[in-house]
Enzyme design. Structure first.
Site, PDB file in Angstrom:
ATOM      1  N   HIS A  27       0.824  -1.210   0.000  1.00  0.00           N
ATOM      2  CA  HIS A  27       0.000   0.000   0.000  1.00  0.00           C
ATOM      3  C   HIS A  27       0.859   1.262   0.000  1.00  0.00           C
ATOM      4  O   HIS A  27       1.032   1.930   1.027  1.00  0.00           O
ATOM      5  CB  HIS A  27      -0.973  -0.012   1.180  1.00  0.00           C
ATOM      6  CG  HIS A  27      -2.229  -0.762   0.879  1.00  0.00           C
ATOM      7  ND1 HIS A  27      -2.993  -1.377   1.837  1.00  0.00           N
ATOM      8  CD2 HIS A  27      -2.866  -0.993  -0.300  1.00  0.00           C
ATOM      9  CE1 HIS A  27      -4.038  -1.966   1.266  1.00  0.00           C
ATOM     10  NE2 HIS A  27      -3.980  -1.737  -0.023  1.00  0.00           N
TER      11      HIS A  27
ATOM     12  N   CYS B  69       2.739 -12.107   2.162  1.00  0.00           N
ATOM     13  CA  CYS B  69       3.637 -12.033   3.317  1.00  0.00           C
ATOM     14  C   CYS B  69       3.542 -13.335   4.117  1.00  0.00           C
ATOM     15  O   CYS B  69       2.440 -13.842   4.354  1.00  0.00           O
ATOM     16  CB  CYS B  69       3.251 -10.849   4.190  1.00  0.00           C
ATOM     17  SG  CYS B  69       4.126 -10.786   5.775  1.00  0.00           S
TER      18      CYS B  69
ATOM     19  N   SER C  48      -2.434   2.625   3.586  1.00  0.00           N
ATOM     20  CA  SER C  48      -1.593   1.765   4.420  1.00  0.00           C
ATOM     21  C   SER C  48      -2.148   1.701   5.837  1.00  0.00           C
ATOM     22  O   SER C  48      -2.058   2.667   6.596  1.00  0.00           O
ATOM     23  CB  SER C  48      -0.156   2.299   4.436  1.00  0.00           C
ATOM     24  OG  SER C  48       0.604   1.670   5.443  1.00  0.00           O
TER      25      SER C  48
ATOM     26  N   GLU D 188      -6.338  -7.579   3.193  1.00  0.00           N
ATOM     27  CA  GLU D 188      -5.886  -8.681   4.055  1.00  0.00           C
ATOM     28  C   GLU D 188      -7.057  -9.423   4.700  1.00  0.00           C
ATOM     29  O   GLU D 188      -7.121 -10.663   4.618  1.00  0.00           O
ATOM     30  CB  GLU D 188      -4.891  -8.190   5.109  1.00  0.00           C
ATOM     31  CG  GLU D 188      -4.300  -9.341   5.917  1.00  0.00           C
ATOM     32  CD  GLU D 188      -3.327  -8.897   6.995  1.00  0.00           C
ATOM     33  OE1 GLU D 188      -3.182  -9.640   7.990  1.00  0.00           O
ATOM     34  OE2 GLU D 188      -2.711  -7.816   6.862  1.00  0.00           O
TER      35      GLU D 188
ATOM     36  N   ASN E 106      -1.065   0.012   8.404  1.00  0.00           N
ATOM     37  CA  ASN E 106      -0.061   0.114   9.464  1.00  0.00           C
ATOM     38  C   ASN E 106       0.416   1.548   9.642  1.00  0.00           C
ATOM     39  O   ASN E 106       0.725   1.973  10.751  1.00  0.00           O
ATOM     40  CB  ASN E 106       1.104  -0.859   9.216  1.00  0.00           C
ATOM     41  CG  ASN E 106       2.007  -0.421   8.086  1.00  0.00           C
ATOM     42  OD1 ASN E 106       2.919   0.379   8.284  1.00  0.00           O
ATOM     43  ND2 ASN E 106       1.781  -0.954   6.893  1.00  0.00           N
TER      44      ASN E 106
ATOM     45  N   HIS F  32     -10.343  -3.780   3.596  1.00  0.00           N
ATOM     46  CA  HIS F  32      -8.903  -3.950   3.404  1.00  0.00           C
ATOM     47  C   HIS F  32      -8.663  -5.328   2.782  1.00  0.00           C
ATOM     48  O   HIS F  32      -9.358  -6.293   3.104  1.00  0.00           O
ATOM     49  CB  HIS F  32      -8.185  -3.828   4.750  1.00  0.00           C
ATOM     50  CG  HIS F  32      -6.691  -3.774   4.657  1.00  0.00           C
ATOM     51  ND1 HIS F  32      -5.916  -4.898   4.469  1.00  0.00           N
ATOM     52  CD2 HIS F  32      -5.824  -2.721   4.717  1.00  0.00           C
ATOM     53  CE1 HIS F  32      -4.634  -4.541   4.440  1.00  0.00           C
ATOM     54  NE2 HIS F  32      -4.553  -3.221   4.584  1.00  0.00           N
TER      55      HIS F  32
END
Length: 322
Positions: A43, A103, A228, A133, A230, A131
Protein backbone atom coordinates in the site's frame (compact mmCIF):
# COMPACT_ATOMS: atom_id res chain seq x y z
CA UNK A 1 14.92 22.16 15.88
CA UNK A 2 15.57 18.64 17.14
CA UNK A 3 14.51 15.65 15.03
CA UNK A 4 13.75 12.26 16.53
CA UNK A 5 14.04 9.58 13.85
CA UNK A 6 11.86 6.85 15.31
CA UNK A 7 13.63 3.49 15.14
CA UNK A 8 12.68 1.05 13.74
CA UNK A 9 10.66 2.57 10.92
CA UNK A 10 9.91 1.95 7.24
CA UNK A 11 10.17 -1.23 5.18
CA UNK A 12 9.46 -4.61 6.76
CA UNK A 13 10.74 -7.90 5.36
CA UNK A 14 7.34 -8.89 3.94
CA UNK A 15 7.19 -5.70 1.87
CA UNK A 16 10.76 -6.07 0.63
CA UNK A 17 10.14 -9.72 -0.30
CA UNK A 18 6.98 -8.80 -2.23
CA UNK A 19 8.74 -6.03 -4.15
CA UNK A 20 11.70 -8.28 -4.99
CA UNK A 21 9.30 -10.96 -6.28
CA UNK A 22 7.52 -8.41 -8.49
CA UNK A 23 10.82 -6.88 -9.62
CA UNK A 24 12.16 -10.29 -10.60
CA UNK A 25 8.94 -10.94 -12.50
CA UNK A 26 9.39 -7.72 -14.47
CA UNK A 27 12.89 -8.85 -15.47
CA UNK A 28 11.86 -12.42 -16.38
CA UNK A 29 11.37 -12.44 -20.14
CA UNK A 30 9.91 -15.97 -20.07
CA UNK A 31 6.75 -14.85 -18.25
CA UNK A 32 3.75 -14.19 -20.49
CA UNK A 33 2.80 -10.55 -20.86
CA UNK A 34 1.05 -8.43 -19.73
CA UNK A 35 2.08 -8.78 -16.09
CA UNK A 36 -0.56 -7.58 -13.64
CA UNK A 37 -0.55 -7.03 -9.90
CA UNK A 38 -3.93 -7.90 -8.38
CA UNK A 39 -4.27 -4.83 -6.17
CA UNK A 40 -1.42 -2.68 -4.86
CA UNK A 41 1.63 -4.92 -4.33
CA UNK A 42 2.07 -2.98 -1.10
CA UNK A 43 0.00 0.00 0.00
CA UNK A 44 2.13 2.82 -1.38
CA UNK A 45 1.37 4.73 -4.57
CA UNK A 46 5.03 5.61 -5.14
CA UNK A 47 5.79 1.88 -5.30
CA UNK A 48 2.91 1.07 -7.66
CA UNK A 49 3.86 4.00 -9.92
CA UNK A 50 7.43 2.71 -10.03
CA UNK A 51 6.23 -0.73 -11.08
CA UNK A 52 4.05 0.87 -13.78
CA UNK A 53 7.21 2.44 -15.21
CA UNK A 54 8.73 -1.04 -15.08
CA UNK A 55 5.92 -2.37 -17.29
CA UNK A 56 3.83 -4.00 -14.55
CA UNK A 57 0.16 -3.02 -14.48
CA UNK A 58 -1.53 -2.49 -11.11
CA UNK A 59 -5.27 -3.18 -11.03
CA UNK A 60 -6.88 -2.01 -7.81
CA UNK A 61 -10.40 -2.15 -6.43
CA UNK A 62 -12.47 -3.29 -3.45
CA UNK A 63 -12.76 -6.95 -4.46
CA UNK A 64 -10.03 -9.22 -5.83
CA UNK A 65 -12.39 -11.51 -7.74
CA UNK A 66 -13.93 -8.55 -9.55
CA UNK A 67 -10.50 -7.15 -10.43
CA UNK A 68 -9.43 -10.56 -11.71
CA UNK A 69 -12.23 -10.56 -14.27
CA UNK A 70 -10.51 -7.62 -15.99
CA UNK A 71 -7.58 -9.91 -16.88
CA UNK A 72 -7.84 -12.18 -19.90
CA UNK A 73 -4.26 -13.32 -20.45
CA UNK A 74 -0.74 -13.03 -19.11
CA UNK A 75 0.71 -13.19 -15.60
CA UNK A 76 -0.88 -12.12 -12.31
CA UNK A 77 0.96 -11.35 -9.08
CA UNK A 78 -0.91 -11.72 -5.79
CA UNK A 79 -0.01 -8.98 -3.31
CA UNK A 80 1.62 -9.13 0.13
CA UNK A 81 -1.85 -8.92 1.71
CA UNK A 82 -2.82 -12.41 0.53
CA UNK A 83 -5.81 -13.65 -1.49
CA UNK A 84 -8.57 -16.18 -0.98
CA UNK A 85 -8.43 -19.72 -2.40
CA UNK A 86 -11.31 -18.72 -4.71
CA UNK A 87 -9.15 -16.02 -6.31
CA UNK A 88 -6.35 -18.51 -6.91
CA UNK A 89 -8.79 -21.05 -8.34
CA UNK A 90 -10.35 -18.50 -10.70
CA UNK A 91 -6.95 -17.26 -11.89
CA UNK A 92 -5.93 -20.81 -12.77
CA UNK A 93 -9.31 -21.38 -14.45
CA UNK A 94 -8.61 -18.35 -16.66
CA UNK A 95 -5.26 -19.85 -17.67
CA UNK A 96 -3.16 -17.14 -16.02
CA UNK A 97 0.37 -17.67 -14.77
CA UNK A 98 0.19 -16.96 -11.03
CA UNK A 99 2.92 -15.60 -8.74
CA UNK A 100 2.27 -15.33 -5.01
CA UNK A 101 3.88 -12.46 -3.04
CA UNK A 102 1.82 -13.05 0.12
CA UNK A 103 3.64 -12.03 3.32
CA UNK A 104 4.62 -15.14 5.33
CA UNK A 105 2.92 -13.69 8.43
CA UNK A 106 -0.35 -13.37 6.51
CA UNK A 107 0.04 -16.91 5.20
CA UNK A 108 0.46 -18.12 8.80
CA UNK A 109 -2.97 -16.68 9.63
CA UNK A 110 -4.49 -18.43 6.59
CA UNK A 111 -2.93 -21.69 7.77
CA UNK A 112 -4.38 -21.18 11.26
CA UNK A 113 -7.87 -20.63 9.83
CA UNK A 114 -7.65 -23.74 7.64
CA UNK A 115 -6.45 -25.85 10.56
CA UNK A 116 -9.13 -24.61 12.93
CA UNK A 117 -11.87 -25.15 10.34
CA UNK A 118 -10.72 -28.75 9.98
CA UNK A 119 -11.00 -29.09 13.77
CA UNK A 120 -14.59 -27.83 13.74
CA UNK A 121 -14.06 -24.27 14.97
CA UNK A 122 -15.63 -20.94 14.07
CA UNK A 123 -13.17 -18.05 13.72
CA UNK A 124 -13.73 -14.44 14.75
CA UNK A 125 -11.33 -12.28 12.76
CA UNK A 126 -10.53 -8.72 13.88
CA UNK A 127 -9.73 -6.58 10.86
CA UNK A 128 -10.47 -3.48 8.85
CA UNK A 129 -13.47 -3.89 6.55
CA UNK A 130 -12.61 -3.18 2.92
CA UNK A 131 -8.90 -3.95 3.40
CA UNK A 132 -7.48 -6.74 1.20
CA UNK A 133 -5.89 -8.68 4.05
CA UNK A 134 -9.20 -9.45 5.82
CA UNK A 135 -10.78 -10.14 2.42
CA UNK A 136 -8.23 -12.88 1.80
CA UNK A 137 -8.41 -14.27 5.33
CA UNK A 138 -12.20 -14.42 5.42
CA UNK A 139 -12.11 -16.02 1.98
CA UNK A 140 -10.11 -18.97 3.33
CA UNK A 141 -13.29 -20.25 5.03
CA UNK A 142 -16.16 -17.79 4.54
CA UNK A 143 -18.68 -20.16 6.10
CA UNK A 144 -17.01 -20.08 9.53
CA UNK A 145 -15.05 -16.78 9.66
CA UNK A 146 -16.79 -13.75 11.20
CA UNK A 147 -15.17 -10.34 10.49
CA UNK A 148 -15.39 -7.72 13.24
CA UNK A 149 -13.85 -4.25 13.32
CA UNK A 150 -15.18 -2.69 16.52
CA UNK A 151 -17.16 -3.28 19.70
CA UNK A 152 -20.48 -2.76 17.90
CA UNK A 153 -19.65 -5.63 15.53
CA UNK A 154 -18.91 -7.86 18.51
CA UNK A 155 -22.25 -7.01 20.10
CA UNK A 156 -23.99 -8.15 16.91
CA UNK A 157 -22.34 -11.59 16.87
CA UNK A 158 -24.95 -14.30 17.53
CA UNK A 159 -25.10 -15.80 21.01
CA UNK A 160 -25.30 -19.18 19.28
CA UNK A 161 -21.52 -19.00 18.80
CA UNK A 162 -21.31 -19.92 22.50
CA UNK A 163 -22.32 -23.40 21.37
CA UNK A 164 -19.39 -23.59 18.91
CA UNK A 165 -15.69 -24.19 19.36
CA UNK A 166 -14.33 -20.69 18.85
CA UNK A 167 -11.06 -18.82 18.27
CA UNK A 168 -10.22 -15.17 17.67
CA UNK A 169 -7.38 -13.95 15.49
CA UNK A 170 -6.63 -10.72 13.68
CA UNK A 171 -5.26 -8.73 10.75
CA UNK A 172 -1.48 -8.51 11.12
CA UNK A 173 -1.28 -4.70 10.82
CA UNK A 174 -3.86 -3.66 13.44
CA UNK A 175 -3.07 -1.56 16.50
CA UNK A 176 -2.05 -4.04 19.18
CA UNK A 177 -3.91 -1.95 21.76
CA UNK A 178 -7.14 -1.99 19.75
CA UNK A 179 -6.82 -5.73 19.25
CA UNK A 180 -6.19 -6.25 22.98
CA UNK A 181 -9.36 -4.38 23.94
CA UNK A 182 -11.49 -6.16 21.34
CA UNK A 183 -10.14 -9.56 22.36
CA UNK A 184 -11.04 -8.76 25.97
CA UNK A 185 -14.58 -7.88 24.85
CA UNK A 186 -14.79 -11.18 22.99
CA UNK A 187 -13.53 -13.14 26.00
CA UNK A 188 -16.25 -11.51 28.08
CA UNK A 189 -18.97 -12.47 25.58
CA UNK A 190 -17.55 -15.90 24.75
CA UNK A 191 -15.61 -17.11 27.83
CA UNK A 192 -14.46 -20.30 26.12
CA UNK A 193 -12.87 -18.53 23.12
CA UNK A 194 -9.24 -19.34 22.23
CA UNK A 195 -7.05 -16.28 21.61
CA UNK A 196 -4.50 -16.24 18.78
CA UNK A 197 -2.82 -12.83 18.50
CA UNK A 198 -1.38 -12.39 15.03
CA UNK A 199 0.03 -8.83 15.05
CA UNK A 200 3.21 -9.27 13.00
CA UNK A 201 6.50 -8.53 14.76
CA UNK A 202 7.38 -5.70 12.35
CA UNK A 203 4.07 -3.95 13.08
CA UNK A 204 4.42 -4.54 16.81
CA UNK A 205 7.95 -3.14 17.18
CA UNK A 206 7.14 -0.09 15.04
CA UNK A 207 4.08 0.67 17.16
CA UNK A 208 6.03 0.18 20.39
CA UNK A 209 8.79 2.47 19.07
CA UNK A 210 6.22 5.22 18.53
CA UNK A 211 4.66 4.62 21.95
CA UNK A 212 8.07 4.84 23.64
CA UNK A 213 9.82 7.55 21.59
CA UNK A 214 7.06 9.92 20.41
CA UNK A 215 6.29 11.32 23.91
CA UNK A 216 9.56 13.27 23.70
CA UNK A 217 8.36 15.14 20.60
CA UNK A 218 5.94 18.02 20.09
CA UNK A 219 4.56 16.38 16.96
CA UNK A 220 5.02 13.14 15.00
CA UNK A 221 5.06 12.97 11.21
CA UNK A 222 4.15 9.53 9.82
CA UNK A 223 5.21 9.06 6.21
CA UNK A 224 2.88 6.53 4.62
CA UNK A 225 0.18 6.02 2.02
CA UNK A 226 -3.44 6.74 3.04
CA UNK A 227 -4.33 3.13 2.16
CA UNK A 228 -1.59 1.77 4.42
CA UNK A 229 -3.30 0.42 7.52
CA UNK A 230 -0.06 0.11 9.46
CA UNK A 231 0.81 3.77 8.68
CA UNK A 232 -2.58 4.97 9.89
CA UNK A 233 -2.21 2.89 13.04
CA UNK A 234 1.17 4.52 13.80
CA UNK A 235 -0.51 7.93 13.84
CA UNK A 236 -3.27 6.48 16.03
CA UNK A 237 -0.73 5.05 18.49
CA UNK A 238 1.00 8.41 18.73
CA UNK A 239 -2.24 10.21 19.55
CA UNK A 240 -3.82 7.62 21.85
CA UNK A 241 -0.84 5.97 23.56
CA UNK A 242 2.02 8.50 23.37
CA UNK A 243 -0.38 11.49 23.59
CA UNK A 244 1.62 13.27 20.89
CA UNK A 245 0.01 15.17 18.02
CA UNK A 246 0.50 13.20 14.79
CA UNK A 247 -0.05 13.64 11.06
CA UNK A 248 0.21 11.07 8.28
CA UNK A 249 1.57 12.27 4.93
CA UNK A 250 2.17 10.40 1.68
CA UNK A 251 5.34 12.39 0.94
CA UNK A 252 6.97 15.82 1.29
CA UNK A 253 4.23 17.52 -0.75
CA UNK A 254 1.65 16.95 2.04
CA UNK A 255 3.76 18.40 4.85
CA UNK A 256 2.23 21.56 6.39
CA UNK A 257 4.33 24.44 7.72
CA UNK A 258 1.92 25.07 10.58
CA UNK A 259 2.80 21.64 12.01
CA UNK A 260 6.40 22.82 12.42
CA UNK A 261 5.79 26.38 13.58
CA UNK A 262 6.69 26.97 17.22
CA UNK A 263 7.82 23.36 17.70
CA UNK A 264 11.19 22.44 19.18
CA UNK A 265 11.16 18.67 18.62
CA UNK A 266 9.71 16.80 15.63
CA UNK A 267 9.59 13.01 15.44
CA UNK A 268 9.42 11.16 12.12
CA UNK A 269 8.48 7.57 11.40
CA UNK A 270 7.23 5.66 8.36
CA UNK A 271 4.88 2.86 7.47
CA UNK A 272 6.19 -0.58 6.56
CA UNK A 273 5.54 0.02 2.84
CA UNK A 274 7.06 3.53 2.57
CA UNK A 275 10.17 3.83 0.36
CA UNK A 276 13.24 4.97 2.28
CA UNK A 277 14.08 7.84 -0.15
CA UNK A 278 10.57 9.27 0.35
CA UNK A 279 11.12 9.30 4.11
CA UNK A 280 14.62 10.79 3.78
CA UNK A 281 13.23 13.65 1.69
CA UNK A 282 10.86 14.57 4.52
CA UNK A 283 13.58 14.29 7.18
CA UNK A 284 15.97 16.44 5.12
CA UNK A 285 13.36 19.19 4.76
CA UNK A 286 12.64 19.25 8.50
CA UNK A 287 16.38 19.28 9.24
CA UNK A 288 16.75 22.38 7.09
CA UNK A 289 13.66 24.14 8.42
CA UNK A 290 14.41 27.72 9.48
CA UNK A 291 11.42 29.80 10.65
CA UNK A 292 13.31 32.98 9.66
CA UNK A 293 14.12 31.72 6.17
CA UNK A 294 11.42 29.26 5.12
CA UNK A 295 11.98 27.12 2.05
CA UNK A 296 8.67 26.43 0.26
CA UNK A 297 7.41 22.87 0.55
CA UNK A 298 7.67 21.16 -2.87
CA UNK A 299 4.39 20.52 -4.67
CA UNK A 300 5.54 17.02 -5.58
CA UNK A 301 8.16 14.61 -4.32
CA UNK A 302 11.52 14.99 -6.02
CA UNK A 303 12.51 11.34 -5.58
CA UNK A 304 13.18 9.76 -9.02
CA UNK A 305 11.08 6.72 -9.88
CA UNK A 306 14.22 4.62 -10.40
CA UNK A 307 15.16 5.14 -6.73
CA UNK A 308 11.95 3.59 -5.40
CA UNK A 309 12.27 -0.11 -6.23
CA UNK A 310 14.91 -2.47 -4.80
CA UNK A 311 17.96 -3.01 -6.98
CA UNK A 312 18.27 -6.51 -8.39
CA UNK A 313 21.88 -7.50 -9.09
CA UNK A 314 21.16 -11.04 -10.23
CA UNK A 315 17.55 -11.70 -11.16
CA UNK A 316 16.29 -14.90 -9.55
CA UNK A 317 13.85 -17.29 -11.24
CA UNK A 318 10.27 -16.50 -10.30
CA UNK A 319 8.39 -19.21 -8.41
CA UNK A 320 5.12 -19.91 -10.21
CA UNK A 321 2.13 -21.35 -8.33
CA UNK A 322 1.14 -24.86 -9.34
Amino acid sequence: MEIIKITPRGYCYGVVDAMVIARNASLDKTLPRPIYILGMIVHNKHVTDAFESDGIITLDGPNRLEILEQIETGTVIFTAHGVSPEVKRRAKEKGLVCIDATCPDVENTHTLIRRKKADGYHVIYIGKKGHPEPEGAVGVAPDIVHLVENKQDIEQLPESLNDQKLIVTNQTTMSQWDVKHLMEDLEEKFPHIEVHKEICLATQVRQEAVANQAPSADVLIVVGDPKSNNSNRLAQVSKEIAHTEAYRISDISELKLEWLEGKSTIAVTAGASTPTPIVKEVIDYIKGYDPLNITPIPETSGVPVDKILPKIKNAAPVKILD
